[in-house]
Structure formats: structure tokens, C-alpha cells
Design a protein around this motif. Structure first.
Motif, mmCIF file in Angstrom:
data_model
loop_
_atom_site.group_PDB
_atom_site.id
_atom_site.type_symbol
_atom_site.label_atom_id
_atom_site.label_comp_id
_atom_site.label_asym_id
_atom_site.label_seq_id
_atom_site.Cartn_x
_atom_site.Cartn_y
_atom_site.Cartn_z
ATOM 1 N N GLU A 154 53.697 -98.123 -22.129
ATOM 2 C CA GLU A 154 52.822 -97.193 -22.830
ATOM 3 C C GLU A 154 53.150 -95.769 -22.374
ATOM 4 O O GLU A 154 53.451 -95.532 -21.199
ATOM 5 C CB GLU A 154 51.348 -97.504 -22.517
ATOM 6 N N PRO A 155 53.116 -94.781 -23.291
ATOM 7 C CA PRO A 155 53.435 -93.406 -22.895
ATOM 8 C C PRO A 155 52.343 -92.808 -22.018
ATOM 9 O O PRO A 155 51.200 -93.271 -22.009
ATOM 10 C CB PRO A 155 53.515 -92.673 -24.243
ATOM 11 N N TYR A 156 52.721 -91.774 -21.282
ATOM 12 C CA TYR A 156 51.728 -90.996 -20.545
ATOM 13 C C TYR A 156 50.901 -90.189 -21.549
ATOM 14 O O TYR A 156 51.395 -89.797 -22.607
ATOM 15 C CB TYR A 156 52.424 -90.027 -19.594
ATOM 16 N N ASN A 157 49.653 -89.904 -21.213
ATOM 17 C CA ASN A 157 48.790 -89.100 -22.068
ATOM 18 C C ASN A 157 47.985 -88.114 -21.240
ATOM 19 O O ASN A 157 47.487 -88.460 -20.164
ATOM 20 C CB ASN A 157 47.814 -89.982 -22.867
ATOM 21 N N ILE A 158 47.881 -86.884 -21.735
ATOM 22 C CA ILE A 158 47.004 -85.896 -21.125
ATOM 23 C C ILE A 158 46.313 -85.106 -22.231
ATOM 24 O O ILE A 158 46.766 -85.102 -23.386
ATOM 25 C CB ILE A 158 47.754 -84.911 -20.206
ATOM 26 N N ASP A 159 45.233 -84.432 -21.887
ATOM 27 C CA ASP A 159 44.600 -83.461 -22.775
ATOM 28 C C ASP A 159 44.991 -82.071 -22.302
ATOM 29 O O ASP A 159 44.834 -81.737 -21.119
ATOM 30 C CB ASP A 159 43.076 -83.608 -22.753
ATOM 31 N N ALA A 160 45.537 -81.267 -23.212
ATOM 32 C CA ALA A 160 46.006 -79.922 -22.873
ATOM 33 C C ALA A 160 45.426 -78.918 -23.858
ATOM 34 O O ALA A 160 44.874 -79.295 -24.907
ATOM 35 C CB ALA A 160 47.527 -79.876 -22.884
ATOM 36 N N VAL A 161 45.567 -77.641 -23.539
ATOM 37 C CA VAL A 161 45.002 -76.563 -24.361
ATOM 38 C C VAL A 161 46.126 -75.786 -25.041
ATOM 39 O O VAL A 161 47.110 -75.404 -24.390
ATOM 40 C CB VAL A 161 44.151 -75.612 -23.501
ATOM 41 N N LEU A 162 45.992 -75.549 -26.329
ATOM 42 C CA LEU A 162 46.964 -74.753 -27.076
ATOM 43 C C LEU A 162 46.947 -73.319 -26.557
ATOM 44 O O LEU A 162 45.882 -72.691 -26.481
ATOM 45 C CB LEU A 162 46.612 -74.786 -28.566
#
Length: 549
Positions: free
Chosen positions: A404-412
Motif C-alpha cells: 500500500e502507498p504511503y499517505n499524508i495530508d499536506a497543504v497547498l
């Protein structure tokens, strides 16, 4: 030149794969020689002409246009070639001059020009071409087509034109040169199949199908061999009749970047494998990450120090040809046995055999896939023992089952216009995560992404950028990004390494936008410490390879 320009325009505006293939096949049927051969080379990236630097084009443009007005125009359009083609003042040529401006004639003039003649030649051609042809010419000389067409798609168009299998085009490709007169003659039935003077040619690779729900349910695990999926690049190594070549999976000749591999080949045949950096299993040294391999890729030459610092080797997967002949019709079990004997006698520092993974059930191999023993392993490959080696992606013989890929929440944080059909949209996005600097919480950029979203999501992102731009840096827009106001993106990526090139200290591999998180505030996005914790222990720092875009 006009027909080539029209082809480029239509390819840019045509999103469907099959429609692009039809457009190219129709052009190749109707365009004369050598125009169609040069068009083929231009689109496929095999045209050898002296490229014109963007700086020269800007200088020519500023001879005729106010620099501020030009910058505003360029910012609005987002593509240098398109901007110049639209604003360049047309000079009316006489009919005799227009008749000379075929694609072949333009290429001949470019190839014949001395270094000191290029500036005047480019200015002259820009004067004599209309807007559409001028755009095509600029794309040609900058070497930046960006029309949504891969070399593989071009080869399929050739196959459709001639009613042959695409694998035949692949086999011939590296033995022929622009303007491909013998290739077109054969495809039109006017001559025999071209005879190649170079035997070590590329052969279309066999591809695996991603495992989906239910794919393995009715299959017997005993019918399949399992191998690790390694974090390198797929290659084909050929040594036949004294000619040695190393090709990427798309057929690009990358021999110049890996002379150490070619020098070490002491067996005859063509093998399919993975190009990696570090140590082979036979030398008991650790295999290193893709970021280390990046130091060797896309180079015309490499220094001895680079070779020593980033020693490359090939991990063998399959044997296509041996001294005895074509091995591809044989079952995988026989090909692997022959490959094993060949590699056993080869240089231990440059070649090893991809190890088999023992398993008795799909559940067992799934558990191994989720938690592989080495961070440079991307997943599992499954191959039927009785499968022949066939080009393309047939479902059933080979499967790939990735982690499974890594996932993060980031800000534009920043945005830039795209190219081609996206030139009117902000579609290249830089995103960041939170960290503490001098006691304050700030966003630090960690990567770029320009795919993964739908057309509808692109409209949403483009609208946000336009409505929330706070600063401009040439074509780049800085958008509002505070703890309570901004746009949160869920980013998926395949791997992460330390990096001395990036301010954040990290570099992602293959980042993409997985989801738009309108339900989250920027303050809820991830932190740099979270990404640092994802870096595998013992990873060598990535010194100068940019993996973030």
C-alpha cells in the motif's frame, strides 16, 4: 510544416488514447517522405537536432515586444512556445518561400546550420511561418512536445498503419534511424521487413497485471512462482555478436550511463531484470534505494567516482535469448533454470538472480507483501510456472501485488500552469507540512504533484488558486495557506528518502494527489516529523536527485 502543425494541435486537444493513435496513423499514411519520418522522430523523442535554448527565444521575442507586456502574456498563456507563436509579428513571405517550408526542409536547415547561424535561422523561420506552424516549429526546436503522446503510443500507431503487431515495431526500433524510410516502405508493403545491422535490439517486455479483488480466488498458488518486486528500474540487457546494449523498459538506450555493467557482461543473450544500486546478494552487501540509482540515470557520461559511489548491478528476472536461440516460447520454469546457470557463471558484483519467495497460500504471500524483509522491496511478483514470455500485459500469466502507498495530508502552497491542454489551468502543485522554526509553526514544502486528480477536481483546485493568490513569482503563484485557511490535499507516494537538496530534508518518490480534503483545516495536516519517521532506517541520503516531481 502545416500538416505537422495540424497534427500537433489535434493531438493536444484529443484526450482519448485510441483517437490519438488514429490521428497519428492517418498522418503517417498521407504525409510524404521524409516529413512523416521526421514527425515520427520528433514525437517519439529520437530526432537529433541542435535544440534552441529558451533564453535565445526570449531574446528574439524581446527584440520586437515590450518585456513587461511579454511577461504578462507568458504568465497568462503558461507555455513559452505557445506565447511566442501567438504574439510574434508575422512577416508576409512570397509564395516561393512558403513552398519550401516542408517539415523535411526545416529539419535540413536546422541540421545544416552552424552554431553562429542558429539565431538568424530561427528568426527567419519564425518570420516565415504562420501561427500554427510557428508553434509546431518552436516545440520542435525546444525538444519539448508535451502533447500527451508516449513513444509506445507512436509505435502502436505505426503498427495500426501497417497492420502488424506492435512488438515487431519494438524489435526494429533501435536498429533504424530517422527519417525511417525503410520502415515506412515495409509498412506500406513496398519492400521486405528491414534487415537490422545491430543484433542487440530491444524486445517488447512482458508486463504484469495489478492484483485486484477476486483475481486470485480461483487460482492455485502452486501454479505460481513468487519474487520480490524491487525498487529499481526494469531493464533489458543484450549481448549478441559482440554488440552490447542496456535498455529501459520503454526501450530507451541507457548504455552510456552504465559502462560498468556492459564491461562486465561475459555471457551471450538477452536478459530481463531490475537495475539496482548497492550490492548483489552474492556479495552480501545491502541493496540501496531508488534515490541512489537516480544518481546514475539520465546521464550521457558518468565519472569513475560516480561508478564507485553508486555501483550498479542487474538482478535477473528472465531470459529472452540465449546462445541457443529464442527462449521466449519456453515455460517460465525452463527459462529461469537457464538464467540461473548463466548468472551463476557471471560477475558476482554485477549480476545476481531474483530470489524466489516460498509460500503455500495466498494469505501467506499477502502477509509477506505487507511486511517485506527489506525497505527497497515494493511488493510481490507472481508468475505462472508454465507461462511463455509474451509482450504486453496479458491478464493471468503475471501479476504484481504492490505494498500500500504511503499517505499524508499536506497543504497547498504554490501552483503553476500546466502545458498542452492544461496550459489554461493551474495544475502543477507544490504542497507542504508543518514544522517548528524559531518557536513558530510554519509550512515547509515537501513535494510537487501534477496528477492523480480528475478534471472536475482540477477545476476546483484552479479556482482556489485564482481566488487565493497572495504573491507571484514569474509563472508561480503563492496561495493563502494559514492554520485556518487553505486547501488540504491527501498525498499518496511510493517511497521517501532523506535529501540534502530540499529545504525540508526529504524527497518523495512518485507523489500524487489522492483526494481533496475539503473536510480538513490546514492546521490538521501532517507534520515534517511524521514524514521523517517514514524514512527507512539506514537509508543513504539522496544527494542530488530530485524525486519530488
Amino acid at each position: 510544416m502545416q500538416a505537422f502543425a495540424e497534427l500537433l494541435d489535434r493531438l493536444v486537444l484529443t484526450p482519448q488514447r485510441n483517437a490519438k493513435i488514429r490521428l497519428m496513423a492517418d498522418y503517417f499514411r498521407t504525409a510524404p517522405d521524409p516529413d512523416r519520418g521526421y514527425a515520427l522522430a520528433a514525437i517519439a523523442g529520437t530526432l537529433d537536432i541542435a535544440t534552441v535554448k529558451p533564453a535565445l527565444l526570449r531574446q528574439l521575442m524581446l527584440e520586437r515586444m515590450d518585456p513587461i507586456l511579454f511577461q504578462y502574456s507568458y504568465d497568462y498563456v503558461g507555455d513559452l512556445a505557445e506565447t511566442i507563436s501567438l504574439v510574434w509579428e508575422t512577416v508576409e513571405p512570397d509564395e516561393a518561400e512558403v513552398a519550401d517550408l516542408s517539415l523535411g526542409a526545416v529539419i535540413h536547415r536546422l541540421q545544416s546550420a552552424g552554431r553562429g547561424d542558429v539565431r538568424g535561422l530561427v528568426r527567419d523561420l519564425l518570420d516565415r511561418l504562420d501561427g500554427s506552424a510557428r508553434y509546431a516549429f518552436l516545440k520542435l526546436v525546444t525538444g519539448s512536445m508535451r502533447i500527451g503522446v508516449s513513444a509506445r503510443l507512436v509505435k502502436q500507431a505505426l503498427a495500426d498503419m501497417g497492420g502488424v503487431d506492435a512488438s515487431e515495431i519494438e524489435t526494429l526500433w533501435h536498429g533504424l534511424e530517422p527519417p525511417y524510410l525503410s520502415l515506412f516502405s515495409w509498412l506500406e508493403g513496398h519492400s521486405e521487413r528491414p534487415a537490422l545491422s545491430m543484433p542487440a535490439v530491444f524486445h517488447a517486455v512482458m508486463l504484469a497485471t495489478p492484483v485486484a479483488d477476486g483475481d486470485l480466488t480461483n487460482l492455485d498458488p502452486q501454479d505460481y512462482a513468487a519474487e520480490w518486486k524491487w525498487d529499481g528500474i526494469r531493464v533489458q540487457l543484450a549481448n549478441l555478436d559482440g554488440t552490447r546494449r542496456l535498455y529501459s523498459r520503454s526501450g530507451d538506450d541507457i548504455s552510456a550511463a552504465f559502462p560498468d555493467i556492459l564491461e562486465a557482461v561475459d555471457f551471450e543473450g538477452i536478459i530481463d531484470g531490475e537495475l539496482l544500486v548497492g550490492g548483489t546478494a552474492r556479495t552480501n552487501r545491502a541493496t540501496r534505494t531508488f534515490s541512489d540509482l537516480q544518481q546514475r540515470l539520465n546521464r550521457k557520461t558518468v565519472t569513475r567516482k560516480t561508478i564507485e559511489d553508486y555501483p550498479a548491478f542487474v538482478r535477473g528476472y528472465d531470459l529472452l535469448f540465449s546462445r541457443e536461440g529464442d527462449m521466449r516460447p519456453l515455460p517460465f520454469s525452463e527459462r529461469r533454470a537457464a538464467l540461473s546457470g548463466l548468472i551463476e557463471a557471471a560477475s558476482p558484483t554485477h549480476f545476481d538472480l531474483s530470489p524466489l519467495v516460498s509460500f503455500s497460500s495466498w494469505k501467506e504471500i499477502d502477509q509477506l507483501r505487507i511486511a517485506p524483509p527489506d525497505p527497497v522491496i515494493e511488493g510481490i511478483m507472481l508468475k505462472r510456472w508454465d507461462s511463455p514470455y509474451q509482450s504486453g500485459r496479458a491478464k493471468g500469466p503475471w501479476f504484481k501485488w504492490k505494498r500500500e502507498p504511503y499517505n499524508i495530508d499536506a497543504v497547498l502552497m504554490y501552483a503553476q500552469r500546466g502545458h498542452g491542454k492544461r496550459s489554461s489551468y493551474y495544475s502543477d502543485f507544490t504542497f507542504g507540512v508543518w514544522t517548528e522554526v524559531d518557536g513558530k509553526q510554519v509550512l515547509v514544502p515537501v513535494g510537487k504533484a501534477y496528477f492523480g486528480f480528475t478534471d472536475a477536481e482540477l477545476e476546483i483546485l484552479d479556482r482556489f488558486v485564482r481566488n487565493n493568490t497572495v504573491e507571484r513569482f514569474g509563472p508561480v503563484r503563492s496561495v493563502r495557506a494559514t492554520a485556518d485557511h487553505g486547501f488540504v490535499l491527501e498525498i499518496a507516494f511510493e517511497g521517501i528518502n532523506r535529501s540534502t537538496r530540499h529545504k525540508s530534508g526529504v524527497a518523495m518518490r512518485f507523489p500524487r494527489i489522492a483526494r481533496l480534503r475539503a473536510d480538513k483545516l490546514p492546521r490538521d495536516a501532517d507534520r515534517l516529523e511524521t514524514l521523517m519517521a517514514m524514512i527507512p532506517a539506514g537509508t543513504v541520503e539522496e544527494m542530488d536527485g530530485d524525486l519530488s516531481s
